[in-house]
Each structure stands twice: as structure tokens, then as C-alpha cells.
Write an enzyme that holds these catalytic residues in place. Structure first.
Site, short mmCIF file in Angstrom:
data_model
loop_
_atom_site.label_atom_id
_atom_site.label_comp_id
_atom_site.label_asym_id
_atom_site.label_seq_id
_atom_site.Cartn_x
_atom_site.Cartn_y
_atom_site.Cartn_z
CD GLU A 167 -2.77 0.76 2.63
OE1 GLU A 167 -3.06 1.83 3.16
OE2 GLU A 167 -3.01 -0.35 3.14
CG ASP A 213 -2.75 9.09 7.09
OD1 ASP A 213 -3.26 7.96 6.97
OD2 ASP A 213 -2.39 9.79 6.12
#
EC number: 4.2.1.20
Length: 241
Positions: free
Chosen positions: A31, A42
Site C-alpha cells: 500500500e 492517518d
């Protein structure tokens, strides 16, 4: 049974070397995070390397160019994790064409709800790039069954109700939820967010078809020498074999 190893790297200046390292260490799917100024999904580790990548001048075009040039040297499949804003700005069709040219297996778009994902798929029936679905533990059963039924490529289940890489226990209902999702889909179901150690991996693959490891790998690429990182990757790969 072979379980999927899906490590994450940030698309920074030297990301392509990291992708090759991960591929050689037995990653099934890598990824690649596309740096973005407002990365809502995130945690701090990934946010920091993302900001650094932006300062280095890395953008989606750089990532496409690097993948296109190096795709023959990468054994693993690879997917991009990107926010919709970047796709929209590039132009959906142009973005999907660039993905195809760069050999991108799939897209994870964390800020796009399922209904909009389905509309995106419907607008581009000819595309070769999978749009990967995310399912959080907070998603209702009815909705997660629908997402599972519509899924392509693989499903990314979010193991904790938090951003990536924070410490903590897995959701107690997690294994049951993963098994339930698997019963409603044809594609592999991998678990991510907060997975760091071989023990975590061993625990979660009792239910899932594989794991995504993000912050821990990003941290190791930032701080450790290559050999130490490779040893860590091998430990994870061995647990998954």
C-alpha cells in the site's frame, strides 16, 4: 494457509526502493500512501512522513512516474491510498488511466463513503483498477454486508475505532465481525490499524485473510537500517505463511 501481507509505505522521494524491499520480503500487496495536506485517517507517524514528503516536492505525478518506470521490478501487487480530493483535482478518468499505466492494482479512498464509491465505480465501468472498500467496527451489520457484497480486490477492515497505529487492544468483537464480513463477500478480508507485532498478527489472522501494517513499517524505514527492517518483515511473513 497463506495469509496476505499488506505493508504500507508513504510515497516519499525514495518510496520505490522501499516498495522493492517490501516486495522482496514477501509482501503480497504493498500500500503506497499519497502525501496529502489534510490526512484525516492517518496517525502522527504517517502524518509526519507525509508532511516531509510534501516538503520534498513529492506529488501524485511523481508516484505515478516512479511506479510506471519500475513496475517490471516489483513482484507484489500495489495499491494507492489517496484522498478523493487528489483524484478529483487530477480528473477521475485521467487518474484511472494513469493507475492502469503504472500497474496499480487498487485504490483505497478513506474519505469516500460507500455510496460515492459505488457511483465512482459506475462512472468508470471500463477501469482495470479495483476500488478497495474499508469497513470500520462502527459500521452497522446491514451496511457492512452491503459493502462486502459490492467489494472488489480485497476488503480492508479497520480493527480499532481510532486513527492508524495507536496502541491498544483489538476490538473484542473484531474476530466475529471479520468472520461475518467474510461470509458476505467473495474477496479476501484483511485487518489493519494498530497492528505492530508478530503476536498481533498471529492473533488477528485467526479470523482475517491477512494484515495491513502501516505506522510500524513507516517508522522502521525512517529509523532503522535496511537489514533490521528486513528481519522484522521476515518475522511477519513467517507468521503469515
Amino acid at each position: 494457509m497463506h495469509k496476505l501481507f499488506v505493508p504500507y509505505v508513504m510515497g516519499n522521494r525514495d518510496f520505490i526502493e522501499n516498495v522493492k524491499t517490501l516486495s522482496e520480503a514477501g509482501a503480497d500487496i504493498v500500500e503506497v500512501g499519497v502525501p496529502f495536506s489534510d490526512p484525516v485517517a492517518d496517525g502522527p507517524v504517517i502524518m509526519n512522513v507525509g508532511n516531509k514528503a510534501i516538503q520534498e516536492g513529492v506529488n501524485i505525478q511523481y508516484i505515478f512516474d516512479q511506479l510506471t518506470e519500475n513496475q517490471d521490478e516489483i513482484q507484489s501487487k500495489y495499491v494507492l491510498m489517496t484522498y478523493y480530493n487528489i483524484i478529483n483535482h487530477y480528473g477521475e478518468l485521467a487518474f484511472l488511466n494513469a493507475c492502469e499505466q503504472a500497474g496499480v492494482y487498487g485504490l483505497i479512498i478513506p474519505d469516500l463513503p460507500h455510496e460515492l464509491v459505488q457511483q465512482l465505480k459506475a462512472r468508470h465501468p471500463e477501469r482495470k483498477t479495483n476500488i478497495i472498500s474499508l469497513i470500520a467496527m462502527t459500521t452497522s451489520n446491514t451496511r457492512s454486508h452491503q459493502i462486502a457484497k459490492d467489494a472488489e480486490g480485497f476488503i480492508y477492515t479497520v480493527t480499532m475505532n481510532a486513527t492508524t497505529g495507536e496502541d491498544g487492544k483489538f476490538h473484542p468483537e473484531l474476530k466475529n465481525r471479520i468472520k461475518d464480513i467474510k461470509a458476505h463477500t467473495e474477496v479476501p478480508v484483511v485487518a489493519g490499524f494498530g497492528i505492530r507485532t508478530a503476536a498481533h498478527v498471529k492473533d488477528i489472522i485467526e479470523a482475517s485473510d491477512g494484515v495491513v501494517i502501516g505506522s510500524e513499517i513507516v517508522k522502521r524505514f525512517e529509523n532503522d537500517d535496511k537489514q533490521t527492517t528486513i528481519e522484522y518483515l521476515k518475522t511477519i511473513r513467517n507468521v503469515l505463511n
